[in-house]
Design a protein around this motif. Structure first.
Motif, short mmCIF file in Angstrom:
data_model
loop_
_atom_site.label_atom_id
_atom_site.label_comp_id
_atom_site.label_asym_id
_atom_site.label_seq_id
_atom_site.Cartn_x
_atom_site.Cartn_y
_atom_site.Cartn_z
N ALA A 38 1.01 -1.31 -0.24
CA ALA A 38 0.11 0.04 -0.10
C ALA A 38 0.91 1.45 -0.01
O ALA A 38 1.83 1.28 0.55
N HIS A 39 0.53 2.37 -0.53
CA HIS A 39 1.13 3.64 -0.73
C HIS A 39 1.33 4.23 0.52
O HIS A 39 0.38 4.46 1.28
N ALA A 40 2.60 4.34 1.08
CA ALA A 40 2.90 5.22 2.24
C ALA A 40 3.83 6.29 1.78
O ALA A 40 4.94 6.12 1.26
N ALA A 41 3.16 7.56 2.28
CA ALA A 41 4.14 8.48 2.09
C ALA A 41 4.12 9.53 3.13
O ALA A 41 3.06 9.48 3.84
N ASN A 42 5.05 10.67 3.18
CA ASN A 42 5.35 11.60 4.13
C ASN A 42 4.36 12.79 3.90
O ASN A 42 4.98 13.91 3.88
N TYR A 43 3.11 12.89 3.65
CA TYR A 43 2.43 13.97 3.35
C TYR A 43 0.80 13.64 3.43
O TYR A 43 0.49 12.39 3.25
N PRO A 44 0.16 14.69 3.80
CA PRO A 44 -1.35 14.18 4.17
C PRO A 44 -2.11 13.62 3.00
O PRO A 44 -1.62 14.15 1.92
N PHE A 45 -3.11 12.94 3.20
CA PHE A 45 -3.92 12.21 1.92
C PHE A 45 -3.34 11.54 1.07
O PHE A 45 -3.52 11.51 -0.31
N ALA A 46 -2.00 10.95 1.25
CA ALA A 46 -1.26 10.06 0.25
C ALA A 46 -2.34 8.78 0.19
O ALA A 46 -2.13 8.19 -0.92
N THR A 47 -2.99 8.40 1.04
CA THR A 47 -4.05 7.26 0.80
C THR A 47 -5.46 7.87 0.66
O THR A 47 -5.89 8.51 1.76
N ILE A 48 -6.04 7.80 -0.61
CA ILE A 48 -7.43 8.24 -0.83
C ILE A 48 -8.40 7.21 -0.99
O ILE A 48 -9.22 7.09 -0.11
N ASP A 49 -8.21 6.41 -1.85
CA ASP A 49 -8.89 5.01 -1.70
C ASP A 49 -8.44 3.98 -0.94
O ASP A 49 -7.14 4.01 -0.80
N PRO A 50 -9.36 3.44 -0.08
CA PRO A 50 -8.76 2.55 0.84
C PRO A 50 -8.07 1.26 0.24
O PRO A 50 -8.72 0.78 -0.76
N ASN A 51 -7.23 0.86 0.86
CA ASN A 51 -6.43 -0.51 0.28
C ASN A 51 -6.85 -1.30 1.30
O ASN A 51 -7.05 -1.55 2.64
N VAL A 52 -7.06 -2.53 0.72
CA VAL A 52 -7.76 -3.70 1.58
C VAL A 52 -6.68 -5.03 1.23
O VAL A 52 -6.29 -5.25 0.18
N GLY A 53 -6.47 -5.68 2.57
CA GLY A 53 -5.53 -6.76 2.50
C GLY A 53 -5.84 -7.75 3.42
O GLY A 53 -6.70 -7.62 4.40
N ILE A 54 -5.65 -8.88 3.19
CA ILE A 54 -6.15 -10.15 3.90
C ILE A 54 -5.07 -10.97 4.55
O ILE A 54 -3.84 -11.10 3.90
N VAL A 55 -4.96 -11.25 5.76
CA VAL A 55 -3.83 -11.48 6.45
C VAL A 55 -4.25 -13.09 7.23
O VAL A 55 -5.39 -13.06 7.67
N ASP A 56 -3.27 -13.77 7.28
CA ASP A 56 -3.62 -15.23 8.06
C ASP A 56 -3.75 -15.03 9.46
O ASP A 56 -3.03 -14.06 10.20
N VAL A 57 -4.55 -15.60 10.25
CA VAL A 57 -4.54 -15.49 11.65
C VAL A 57 -3.62 -16.36 12.31
O VAL A 57 -3.82 -17.66 12.28
N PRO A 58 -2.59 -16.00 12.85
CA PRO A 58 -1.49 -16.87 13.45
C PRO A 58 -2.08 -17.85 14.48
O PRO A 58 -2.88 -17.57 15.43
N ASP A 59 -1.99 -19.24 14.31
CA ASP A 59 -2.49 -20.21 15.42
C ASP A 59 -1.68 -21.39 15.44
O ASP A 59 -1.73 -21.98 14.35
N GLN A 60 -0.92 -21.46 16.57
CA GLN A 60 -0.29 -22.83 16.54
C GLN A 60 -0.88 -23.90 16.54
O GLN A 60 -0.42 -25.12 16.10
N ARG A 61 -2.00 -24.09 16.90
CA ARG A 61 -3.02 -25.24 16.79
C ARG A 61 -3.21 -25.70 15.36
O ARG A 61 -3.31 -26.95 15.18
N LEU A 62 -3.14 -24.74 14.56
CA LEU A 62 -3.36 -25.56 13.31
C LEU A 62 -2.04 -26.31 12.95
O LEU A 62 -2.39 -27.38 12.39
#
Length: 367
Positions: free
Chosen positions: A27-51
């Motif tokens: 996702a775009h990361a920048a050092n000024y306001p409103f670098a992110t306008i449209d929301p970025n969506v990401g899916i992350v695995d839920v860590p679980d040792q039991r699995l």
């Protein structure tokens, strides 16, 4: 069961850096306001040792963790509820998520500009919260006049209850307090859930600190004030260094562990954030296991076996017969499903059985 946490905060507090580390989605990361306008969506695995533990018993062809969705929402500024800084667009993105992850800057760095010129976590929190409160107030103040006459006539009990509830909510918001500070029963939640109130959503504050602050045993005054604030408004808080997490995101798993140990840390901040977000939404995990696949599934705490069958497929729920069930601890203790069954640890549960976190289920159904 796709559930989403929205990452919010003022511009340049580390939201996109954290999002990149969570999802490795670039996702775009920048050092000024409103670098992110449209929301970025990401899916992350839920860590679980039991699995992994269950997979080591079955040796399946595939191991599939459950997942959680994070949305990186653009930085809010003062006046967002009135449209400042594309605020209405950003608020609508927050309305679509199930929980809010509010990133707060808790470090000093002259090389990273602050939209208000100085670091003050509580001021920053209240800037965001005020905009969310104003947005909720607007909803309440539009609805109350429409139902006031009907409520006074006392001919519709639901309208009367709604009116009383909205009046209480209005008083709370006018007192600059989020709606989540109120205690609601199940019927009251059902009455107001369609409004999509922003300050009713479960929330966790992420104190973004520098690497030095993260590994130091010294207290951080910024962090302390955020934790105190969170407790007063029925929210959670954790401490993370987005910079550390970003650096670790490029490493392999064994390298991450070595890196954490070198810093004197024993758990990734991102793992804690994922688990806290999971708990915040009252989510739990059940498992299905076989030679083909071992898989983790997300369910809402309190769901029945029949409802959990529907998490996998609607046909499973429609034709539900029973669930063959074994607890994770019992499976690990006996080392196989056969031995656990011989020991009487395999149970046949009906449609009203409340599934427990860590249950390993085999659904029997007929369509």
């Amino acid at each position: 069961m796709a559930l989403t946490a929205g990452i919010v905060g003022l511009p340049n507090v580390g939201k996109s850096t954290l999002f990149n580390a969570i999802t490795k989605a670039g996702a775009h990361a920048a050092n000024y306001p409103f670098a992110t306008i449209d929301p970025n969506v990401g899916i992350v695995d839920v860590p679980d040792q039991r699995l992994s533990d269950i997979a080591s018993i079955f040796n399946p062809k595939e191991v599939i963790p459950t997942s959680f969705e994070f949305t990186d929402i653009a930085g809010l500024v003062k006046g967002a509820s009135k449209g400042e800084g594309l605020g209405n667009q950003f608020l609508s993105h927050i309305r679509e998520v199930d929980a809010i992850v509010h990133v707060v800057r808790c470090f000093d760095d002259t090389n990273v500009m602050h939209v208000d010129g100085s670091v003050d976590p509580i001021r920053d929190i209240e800037t965001i919260n005020t905009e969310l409160i104003f947005s909720d107030l607007d909803i309440v103040e539009k609805r109350l006049p429409k139902i006031e006459k009907k409520a006074q006539l006392k001919v519709d009990k639901d309208i009367e209850r709604e009116h009383r509830l909205l009046k209480t909510i209005h008083e709370t918001l006018m007192d600059a307090r989020p709606i989540r500070t109120l205690d609601f029963n199940k019927d009251e939640i059902n009455l107001i859930k369609s409004y999509g109130f922003l300050t009713l959503k479960p929330l966790i504050y992420v104190c973004n600190v520098s690497e030095d602050m993260m590994v130091s045993e010294a207290s951080n005054q910024y962090v302390d004030t955020v934790f105190d604030y969170a407790e007063k408004e029925h929210a959670q808080a954790i401490t993370i260094s987005a910079q550390i997490e970003a650096e670790m995101s490029a490493l392999e798993d064994d390298e991450k562990l070595e890196y954490l140990h070198d810093l004197g840390l024993y758990e990734s901040g991102l793992d804690r954030l994922i688990h806290e977000s999971y708990q915040l939404l009252n989510l739990r995990t059940f498992f299905t296991a076989g030679e083909k696949e071992v898989r983790a599934w997300t369910f809402k705490n309190g769901m029945t076996a029949k409802q959990c069958a529907g998490v996998i497929h609607t046909d499973f729920e429609k034709g539900f017969i029973r669930a063959e069930t074994i607890a994770y601890d019992d499976l690990i203790h006996y080392g196989s499903m056969i031995k656990a069954k011989e020991a009487g640890k395999m149970r046949l549960e009906g449609k009203e059985y409340r599934v427990k976190d860590g249950d390993i289920l085999l659904f029997r159904f007929n369509v």
